[in-house]
Design an enzyme around this catalytic site. Structure first.
Site, PDB file in Angstrom:
ATOM      1  N   HIS A  61       0.836  -1.210   0.000  1.00  0.00           N
ATOM      2  CA  HIS A  61       0.000   0.000   0.000  1.00  0.00           C
ATOM      3  C   HIS A  61       0.868   1.257   0.000  1.00  0.00           C
ATOM      4  O   HIS A  61       0.654   2.174  -0.816  1.00  0.00           O
ATOM      5  CB  HIS A  61      -0.907  -0.011   1.232  1.00  0.00           C
ATOM      6  CG  HIS A  61      -1.827   1.163   1.315  1.00  0.00           C
ATOM      7  ND1 HIS A  61      -3.107   1.159   0.804  1.00  0.00           N
ATOM      8  CD2 HIS A  61      -1.650   2.410   1.845  1.00  0.00           C
ATOM      9  CE1 HIS A  61      -3.672   2.330   1.010  1.00  0.00           C
ATOM     10  NE2 HIS A  61      -2.811   3.108   1.650  1.00  0.00           N
ATOM     11  N   GLU A  62       1.835   1.311   0.896  1.00  0.00           N
ATOM     12  CA  GLU A  62       2.676   2.508   1.001  1.00  0.00           C
ATOM     13  C   GLU A  62       3.611   2.648  -0.189  1.00  0.00           C
ATOM     14  O   GLU A  62       3.936   3.766  -0.597  1.00  0.00           O
ATOM     15  CB  GLU A  62       3.465   2.486   2.313  1.00  0.00           C
ATOM     16  CG  GLU A  62       2.604   2.450   3.575  1.00  0.00           C
ATOM     17  CD  GLU A  62       1.600   3.594   3.644  1.00  0.00           C
ATOM     18  OE1 GLU A  62       1.856   4.662   3.049  1.00  0.00           O
ATOM     19  OE2 GLU A  62       0.552   3.412   4.288  1.00  0.00           O
ATOM     20  N   HIS A 119       1.857   4.675  -2.794  1.00  0.00           N
ATOM     21  CA  HIS A 119       2.024   6.122  -2.582  1.00  0.00           C
ATOM     22  C   HIS A 119       3.440   6.567  -2.973  1.00  0.00           C
ATOM     23  O   HIS A 119       3.613   7.610  -3.615  1.00  0.00           O
ATOM     24  CB  HIS A 119       1.785   6.466  -1.109  1.00  0.00           C
ATOM     25  CG  HIS A 119       0.377   6.260  -0.648  1.00  0.00           C
ATOM     26  ND1 HIS A 119      -0.702   6.792  -1.309  1.00  0.00           N
ATOM     27  CD2 HIS A 119      -0.125   5.594   0.431  1.00  0.00           C
ATOM     28  CE1 HIS A 119      -1.812   6.458  -0.659  1.00  0.00           C
ATOM     29  NE2 HIS A 119      -1.497   5.723   0.389  1.00  0.00           N
TER      30      HIS A 119
END
Length: 456
Positions: A21-22, A25
């Site tokens: 997920h990170e 980003h």
């Protein structure tokens, strides 16, 4: 040992999904030329960190494991006076709204991409699932009244092809969530000679007696449908145990108890469990000859009740089938399954908001850890499938329009696109506090549900 395995399985799932997920980003920020100051696995105090890359990004492990974050250069929290002119141009809030939206959306998108990639690989490899063949149908059920008796193999539901029992459960979940009043079920039936087949035959089952509240129960069983189990054959007998003392032997097939027929292995197990300390007259077939066996199951504690045990192993594993696809078809199936799972998750959340589904369906970290341990013990394929489901859930949850989540930020930016101006800082601060309150309440509900579900 089981506890250690459960903890390790949970940590692995959590770590992988947070990192993916990170990284979404992070990679989008780099693509948009925004400076990344820190990439953290975990929240709170930094326990360990190292700097890597051209921007000397700090890669860190922090104290609280439930989460992670990517810290971008941001004028709202960083002193730009100590930053070079070149890096000031890479500050997050100075980017146009579309770049900011892309960076925020990339986290959930990474979770969806991970799910698609993993599902594609699983579909190429082939996932073993129970054959969609029906167990004997109980009387006084809608399936029995529709003419089903057991032994039928489901080949379609509402004209959608069915290849295994998992697809039956999935399609019936859709029927339940959409509150359809009826469902069509198409089957074929093999007679004693496998080459002698009847069908396909289509029957209509009413489903209007089912409720959305049944989604966390055996709602398929309420229709009278369940997957076929193998015959009640003794696979192993514990030395010196109840079964051996009663005279049961490996290979014995139990066909009756107290004058009532035993349809399969699951029926035998249920009968034994429900008879702690009570004598049972078993009718057994041994080498094609009938044998009478008298057996009294031992009464042993399990959670808060006594259950019967006979110290023998009986397989309840249904007949399995492996369905595998070519790469293009597997990719299409992966995309389709990720979309369908996301849609059902959103519908479930909507039903909870409207009160149609109980908040008891919310699960938290304790239940997720328990499921992680169970699937890890069930094998790699089940564990990977569990990771897929959690990854999709994380992606959907992060897109909810709640301040502090990615979806809340996307909502702010959508307002900015429409109005041409950003959300006032005071409004954003209030929204942040409200969002934290909502998440706190949801976490308390989830943990409460976990404790009740697992320990009571």
């Amino acid at each position: 040992m089981i506890i250690i395995q459960t903890i390790l399985a949970f940590i692995l799932v959590l770590s992988v999904l947070i990192v993916i997920h990170e990284l979404g980003h992070y990679w989008m920020a780099r693509l948009c030329n925004v400076k990344v100051l820190r990439f953290s696995l975990g929240m709170g105090k930094v326990l360990f960190s190292r700097e890597f890359g051209p921007d000397k990004t700090e890669w860190a492990i922090s104290a609280l494991p439930l989460g992670g974050y990517v810290k971008l250069l941001d004028a709202r929290s960083d002193d730009l006076g100590t930053v070079s002119e070149e890096d000031r141009k890479r500050e997050f809030t100075s980017q146009n709204v579309w770049r900011r939206m892309a960076i925020v959306a990339a986290g959930p998108l990474a979770n969806f991409i991970l799910a698609i990639v993993m599902l594609t690989g699983l579909y190429i490899y082939g996932m073993p699932e129970p054959v969609a063949r029906l167990r004997e149908i109980p009387e006084n059920t809608v399936a029995y009244r529709a003419g089903l008796r057991g032994g039928e193999t489901i080949v379609a539901i509402d004209d959608m092809p069915i290849h295994n029992w998992q697809q039956v459960r999935w399609k019936m979940t859709e029927v339940l969530m959409e509150e359809r009043p009826v469902v069509s079920l198409t089957y074929v039936k093999h007679n004693k000679n496998d080459d002698d087949k009847t069908g396909p035959v289509t029957v209509i089952l009413p489903t209007d007696h089912l409720s959305i509240e049944d989604v966390d129960k055996d709602f398929i069983g309420k229709l009278g449908l369940s997957v076929e189990r193998p015959p009640a054959v003794i696979a192993a007998v514990e030395a010196g145990g109840i079964a051996e003392k009663a005279g049961l032997k490996k290979g014995d097939r139990v066909i009756g108890i107290d004058g009532n027929p035993v349809i399969d292995s699951l029926a035998l197990i249920i009968a034994v469990r429900n008879s702690p300390g009570k004598p049972m007259a078993l009718e057994v077939m041994r080498n094609s000859r009938p044998v009478a066996v008298s057996l009294t199951p031992a009464a042993r504690p399990e959670k808060d009740q006594l259950v019967g045990k006979m110290d023998a192993m009986v397989s309840v594993m249904p007949e399995m089938t492996v369905l595998s696809y070519s790469v293009p078809v597997a990719l299409a199936e992966g995309i389709s399954k990720t979309w369908e799972t996301s849609v059902i998750t959103v519908k479930m959340i909507g039903k909870m908001i409207t009160g149609d589904v109980s908040l008891k369906n919310i699960t938290g970290p304790i239940a997720i850890a328990d499921y992680a341990g169970q699937t890890a013990r069930a094998g790699l394929i089940r564990y990977l499938h569990f990771i897929v489901f959690i990854s999709i859930s994380i992606g959907v949850m992060n897109l909810l329009p709640i301040p502090v989540l990615d979806g809340g930020l996307l909502l702010y930016y959508a307002v900015e696109v429409v109005t041409g101006g950003s959300i006032p800082e005071k409004v954003a601060t209030i929204g942040y506090k409200i969002g934290m309150g909502i998440l706190g309440i949801l976490l308390l509900i989830a943990v409460f549900n976990d404790v009740v579900r697992l320990f009571f």
